[in-house]
Design a protein around this motif. Structure first.
Motif, short mmCIF file in Angstrom:
data_model
loop_
_atom_site.label_atom_id
_atom_site.label_comp_id
_atom_site.label_asym_id
_atom_site.label_seq_id
_atom_site.Cartn_x
_atom_site.Cartn_y
_atom_site.Cartn_z
N UNK A 41 -2.06 24.36 57.86
CA UNK A 41 -2.28 25.50 56.97
C UNK A 41 -1.43 26.71 57.30
N UNK A 42 -0.59 26.59 58.32
CA UNK A 42 0.31 27.70 58.62
C UNK A 42 1.51 27.72 57.67
N UNK A 43 1.70 26.63 56.95
CA UNK A 43 2.84 26.52 56.05
C UNK A 43 2.52 27.15 54.70
N UNK A 44 3.55 27.56 53.99
CA UNK A 44 3.37 28.08 52.64
C UNK A 44 3.02 26.94 51.70
N UNK A 45 2.51 27.29 50.53
CA UNK A 45 2.12 26.28 49.54
C UNK A 45 3.31 25.41 49.16
N UNK A 46 4.46 26.05 48.91
CA UNK A 46 5.65 25.30 48.52
C UNK A 46 6.12 24.39 49.65
N UNK A 47 6.03 24.88 50.88
CA UNK A 47 6.46 24.08 52.02
C UNK A 47 5.53 22.89 52.22
N UNK A 48 4.22 23.10 52.03
CA UNK A 48 3.27 22.00 52.14
C UNK A 48 3.58 20.92 51.12
N UNK A 49 3.87 21.33 49.90
CA UNK A 49 4.17 20.36 48.84
C UNK A 49 5.44 19.58 49.18
N UNK A 50 6.45 20.28 49.67
CA UNK A 50 7.70 19.63 50.04
C UNK A 50 7.48 18.63 51.18
N UNK A 51 6.70 19.03 52.20
CA UNK A 51 6.42 18.14 53.32
C UNK A 51 5.63 16.91 52.86
N UNK A 52 4.67 17.14 51.96
CA UNK A 52 3.87 16.02 51.45
C UNK A 52 4.74 15.02 50.72
N UNK A 53 5.62 15.51 49.89
CA UNK A 53 6.52 14.62 49.15
C UNK A 53 7.41 13.84 50.12
N UNK A 54 7.89 14.51 51.15
CA UNK A 54 8.77 13.85 52.12
C UNK A 54 8.03 12.72 52.84
N UNK A 55 6.78 12.97 53.23
CA UNK A 55 6.00 11.95 53.92
C UNK A 55 5.73 10.75 53.02
N UNK A 66 1.24 -1.97 50.09
CA UNK A 66 0.57 -0.93 49.30
C UNK A 66 -0.05 0.13 50.21
N UNK A 67 -0.02 1.37 49.78
CA UNK A 67 -0.73 2.43 50.50
C UNK A 67 -1.30 3.39 49.47
N UNK A 68 -2.34 4.11 49.90
CA UNK A 68 -3.01 5.02 48.98
C UNK A 68 -2.95 6.46 49.45
N UNK A 69 -3.47 7.35 48.62
CA UNK A 69 -3.54 8.76 48.96
C UNK A 69 -4.91 9.29 48.58
N UNK A 70 -5.60 9.92 49.55
CA UNK A 70 -6.86 10.59 49.28
C UNK A 70 -6.54 11.96 48.71
N UNK A 71 -7.07 12.26 47.55
CA UNK A 71 -6.68 13.48 46.82
C UNK A 71 -7.92 14.28 46.43
N UNK A 72 -7.74 15.60 46.31
CA UNK A 72 -8.88 16.46 46.00
C UNK A 72 -8.57 17.47 44.90
N UNK A 73 -7.41 17.36 44.27
CA UNK A 73 -7.07 18.29 43.19
C UNK A 73 -6.10 17.61 42.24
N UNK A 74 -5.99 18.18 41.05
CA UNK A 74 -5.07 17.64 40.05
C UNK A 74 -3.63 17.70 40.54
N UNK A 75 -3.29 18.76 41.28
CA UNK A 75 -1.93 18.88 41.81
C UNK A 75 -1.62 17.78 42.81
N UNK A 76 -2.57 17.50 43.71
CA UNK A 76 -2.38 16.42 44.68
C UNK A 76 -2.24 15.07 43.98
N UNK A 77 -3.03 14.88 42.92
CA UNK A 77 -2.94 13.64 42.16
C UNK A 77 -1.56 13.48 41.55
N UNK A 78 -1.04 14.56 40.98
CA UNK A 78 0.28 14.51 40.35
C UNK A 78 1.37 14.14 41.36
N UNK A 79 1.30 14.71 42.56
CA UNK A 79 2.30 14.41 43.59
C UNK A 79 2.14 12.99 44.09
#
Length: 231
Positions: A41-55, A66-79
């Motif tokens: 949570x020390x990262x900015x929102x944009x940085x978090x999104x970028x890191x998530x995409x990279x992972x 196959x692998x899955x993603x546990x999601x809790x928001x529409x934005x996380x689902x989209x990514x």
């Protein structure tokens, strides 16, 4: 579920890092978006999104599993929908219409937990909301006070009647919310109960199990495999 349709007694391992190369063939990793964001949570929102995409990109390119993603928001689902093979909806969001709608629109297979306070019969409403989506249901136990959860056979019975693939969350049964309280009797977290949960699940149609690889609710995947795939 499309890529699980021919599989039984498999395990979904929830973690905030994806290391699928070392997993047993019956274990599918699930990337925990919300937990990972809390830990970074020390990262900015944009940085978090970028890191998530990279992972997620790295996971998708490094394995054919196959692998899955546990999601809790529409934005996380989209990514997550751009990289993951399936989405995992936690129990606290199992009746939240906007989350379920966004997940269904991803056209990915969905794993949805039943919230611990949701009445057994209401699992039908989860399936109704998701209509034609490819859905599997997970029981996390029913809240019993003092940080305890009980595996209610009525839930599994009603889940089975939906015709969907059903599973049991072993970590949440042994350590609800991943917490350990001073007033919680230690016997409630006895990992020998895994065998009882698995046997109950098999008797009522469960074909997969969920474990967490981190925190106080962590369960050894090897131990879970011994009772699921091994039996």
């Amino acid at each position: 579920m499309s890529f699980f349709s021919s599989s039984n007694n498999f395990i979904l391992e929830i973690g905030f890092e994806l290391s699928s190369t070392s997993l047993h063939e019956s274990v599918f990793p699930v990337y925990d978006f919300p937990q990972w964001k809390i830990l970074t949570n020390h990262s900015s929102k944009d940085h978090l999104e970028e890191q998530s995409r990279d992972l997620l990109k790295k996971a998708k390119s490094s394995t054919q599993r196959p692998f899955g993603a546990l999601v809790s928001s529409a934005q996380e689902i989209e990514i997550a929908a751009q990289y993951a093979n399936f989405l995992y909806i936690p129990g606290e969001l199992c009746r939240q219409s906007d989350i379920l709608e966004a997940a269904a629109h991803s056209h990915l297979p969905l794993v949805v937990e039943r919230g611990c306070f949701l009445a057994p019969i209401d699992v039908v409403r989860i399936v109704e909301k998701l209509k034609n989506a490819d859905v599997a249901l997970v029981d996390c136990g029913t809240a019993n006070g003092y940080s305890d959860s009980v595996l209610d056979p009525r839930v599994l019975f009603l889940m089975q009647k939906t015709g969907k693939k059903i599973g049991i969350h072993l970590s949440d049964l042994l350590s609800p919310e991943g917490q350990t309280y001073t007033h919680r009797p230690q016997w409630l977290s006895d990992t020998d109960f895994i065998q009882a949960f698995v046997r109950t699940g098999k008797a009522l149609g469960a074909s997969f199990y969920v474990v967490k690889s981190y925190g106080k609710g962590a369960i050894s995947t090897d131990q879970a495999l011994k009772y699921t795939v091994g039996n």
